[in-house]
Design a protein around this motif. Structure first.
Motif, mmCIF file in Angstrom:
data_model
loop_
_atom_site.group_PDB
_atom_site.id
_atom_site.type_symbol
_atom_site.label_atom_id
_atom_site.label_comp_id
_atom_site.label_asym_id
_atom_site.label_seq_id
_atom_site.Cartn_x
_atom_site.Cartn_y
_atom_site.Cartn_z
ATOM 1 N N ALA A 227 53.121 30.941 -7.570
ATOM 2 C CA ALA A 227 54.227 30.980 -8.537
ATOM 3 C C ALA A 227 55.569 30.619 -7.915
ATOM 4 O O ALA A 227 56.378 29.905 -8.512
ATOM 5 N N PHE A 228 55.813 31.107 -6.697
ATOM 6 C CA PHE A 228 57.083 30.822 -6.024
ATOM 7 C C PHE A 228 56.846 30.230 -4.628
ATOM 8 O O PHE A 228 57.734 30.282 -3.775
ATOM 9 N N SER A 229 55.695 29.680 -4.413
ATOM 10 C CA SER A 229 55.362 29.082 -3.120
ATOM 11 C C SER A 229 56.333 27.949 -2.780
ATOM 12 O O SER A 229 56.660 27.109 -3.624
ATOM 13 N N GLY A 230 56.813 27.962 -1.547
ATOM 14 C CA GLY A 230 57.697 26.895 -1.101
ATOM 15 C C GLY A 230 59.129 27.014 -1.573
ATOM 16 O O GLY A 230 59.922 26.087 -1.372
ATOM 17 N N CYS A 231 59.489 28.144 -2.183
ATOM 18 C CA CYS A 231 60.881 28.342 -2.618
ATOM 19 C C CYS A 231 61.686 28.869 -1.434
ATOM 20 O O CYS A 231 61.995 30.071 -1.346
ATOM 21 N N SER A 232 62.019 27.986 -0.530
ATOM 22 C CA SER A 232 62.659 28.383 0.735
ATOM 23 C C SER A 232 64.085 28.884 0.541
ATOM 24 O O SER A 232 64.665 29.476 1.452
ATOM 25 N N LYS B 158 54.231 32.116 -0.505
ATOM 26 C CA LYS B 158 53.896 31.347 0.707
ATOM 27 C C LYS B 158 55.040 30.382 1.051
ATOM 28 O O LYS B 158 55.630 29.744 0.180
ATOM 29 N N ASP B 159 55.344 30.314 2.351
ATOM 30 C CA ASP B 159 56.372 29.396 2.865
ATOM 31 C C ASP B 159 57.768 29.681 2.313
ATOM 32 O O ASP B 159 58.617 28.784 2.277
ATOM 33 N N CYS B 160 58.022 30.908 1.900
ATOM 34 C CA CYS B 160 59.386 31.305 1.514
ATOM 35 C C CYS B 160 60.105 31.765 2.782
ATOM 36 O O CYS B 160 60.293 32.975 3.018
ATOM 37 N N TYR C 18 52.506 34.314 3.397
ATOM 38 C CA TYR C 18 52.209 33.429 4.532
ATOM 39 C C TYR C 18 53.485 32.692 4.964
ATOM 40 O O TYR C 18 54.200 32.118 4.152
ATOM 41 N N LYS C 19 53.787 32.760 6.243
ATOM 42 C CA LYS C 19 54.954 32.085 6.826
ATOM 43 C C LYS C 19 56.279 32.492 6.183
ATOM 44 O O LYS C 19 57.176 31.658 6.000
ATOM 45 N N CYS C 20 56.415 33.770 5.871
ATOM 46 C CA CYS C 20 57.721 34.292 5.437
ATOM 47 C C CYS C 20 58.472 34.733 6.688
ATOM 48 O O CYS C 20 58.559 35.928 7.005
ATOM 49 N N THR C 21 58.991 33.776 7.398
ATOM 50 C CA THR C 21 59.528 34.018 8.744
ATOM 51 C C THR C 21 60.960 34.543 8.755
ATOM 52 O O THR C 21 61.493 34.846 9.821
#
Length: 298
Positions: free
Chosen positions: A34-39, A63-65, A97-100
């Motif tokens: 739903a919000f994947s890649g919303c950096s 993921k990837d936020c 995943y990858k919420c760094t």
């Protein structure tokens, strides 16, 4: 009222920035990706009604936020770093995943209500160093739920309530991953009434201590409680025994259950060395002092 956020609702949306506040909704389900890649997201406030964060068939919700700095729940602590709703039952795979961007040494509490956690939920989310599983039965979790790129204290530990809860989870993958799974037990310094007790972690050293905030860390100043041994022979003192060896702050503990009782054993005392010249005791800081002794003295 909004109750469902569909799959890929805002995936890779560069216009979505700042804090995603869902506190005024009645959302029960957030679909996969739903919000994947919303950096550009810097924080999330989840509603207390949330039941599914992804599904058993799909996750990757956040993921990837990489800009995410906190995950909070409406009506709970306003300064929380990572706090999930108590109504939650499902966390889909790779949901964080990858919420760094989370703060270093973040502790995640998996609510008691959660019955399913998908694979690699916090994989490559290196700031998350501790995951606490509050459910007594984790048999429904995916075997790779808590996988990470690195393991160990200060890197990634997954802590269960007790031995039975840990044993209910079947990990998949490397031994290093399996060894990062632990549980809290009670260390008893003696079995008599009033004996000192402390919470400890299976597979960790004695000087790994639990802080007031629930986090675990090495305490370099840790002191083992005194072992009282009034019947010790002359030249001996009391010490705590574990696996037939003297306990030290760096002894790794691996009990067979939720409690470990230590017994006192007699150990040889360290010698006391004094330097006496003509009946006068010379105070020294080391074992090999520099003494200037005139001729004719003893």
């Amino acid at each position: 009222a909004l109750t469902t956020i569909n799959n890929q609702a805002a995936m890779n949306c560069s216009l979505l920035t700042g804090v995603l506040d869902l506190s005024n909704t009645k959302v029960t389900t957030i679909g996969k990706s739903a919000f994947s890649g919303c950096s550009g997201l810097t924080g999330v406030i989840l509603p207390g009604t949330l039941i599914e964060l992804g599904t058993k068939d799909g996750g990757s919700v956040f993921k990837d936020c990489a800009g995410l700095q906190f995950v909070r729940t409406a009506g709970k602590a306003e300064d929380a770093v990572f706090d999930l709703p108590d109504s939650l039952t499902t966390i889909g795979k790779q949901s964080f995943y990858k919420c760094t961007g989370l703060p270093a040494n973040t502790t995640v509490q998996i609510p008691t209500s959660v019955t399913y956690v998908g694979s690699e939920v916090f994989h490559y989310t290196t700031p998350v160093t501790t995951i606490v599983v509050n459910a007594d039965d984790a048999s429904g979790y995916d075997g790779g739920a808590f996988k990470s790129s690195d393991y160990g204290l200060g890197k990634r530990l997954t802590i269960f309530n007790d031995k039975a809860a840990k044993d209910s989870f079947t990990p998949s993958g490397s031994n290093t991953y399996a060894n990062s799974l632990t549980y809290q037990f009670t260390l008893h310094y003696g079995s008599e009434e009033g004996a000192a007790t402390e919470p400890k972690l299976y597979g960790q050293a004695v000087n790994v201590c639990k802080g007031a905030d629930g986090s675990w860390a090495v305490n370099d100043a840790y002191e083992i409680p005194e072992a009282n041994a009034p019947d010790a022979p002359i030249g001996y003192t009391g010490g705590w025994a574990y696996n037939e060896k003297l306990l030290t702050p760096k002894t790794v503990l691996k009990p067979n259950g939720d409690a470990l009782y230590l017994d006192v054993q007699h150990v040889l005392q360290d010698p006391t060395i004094q330097f006496i010249v003509d009946g006068e005791i010379y105070e020294t800081e080391g074992t090999y002092p520099k003494l200037h002794i005139p001729q004719g003295t003893e």
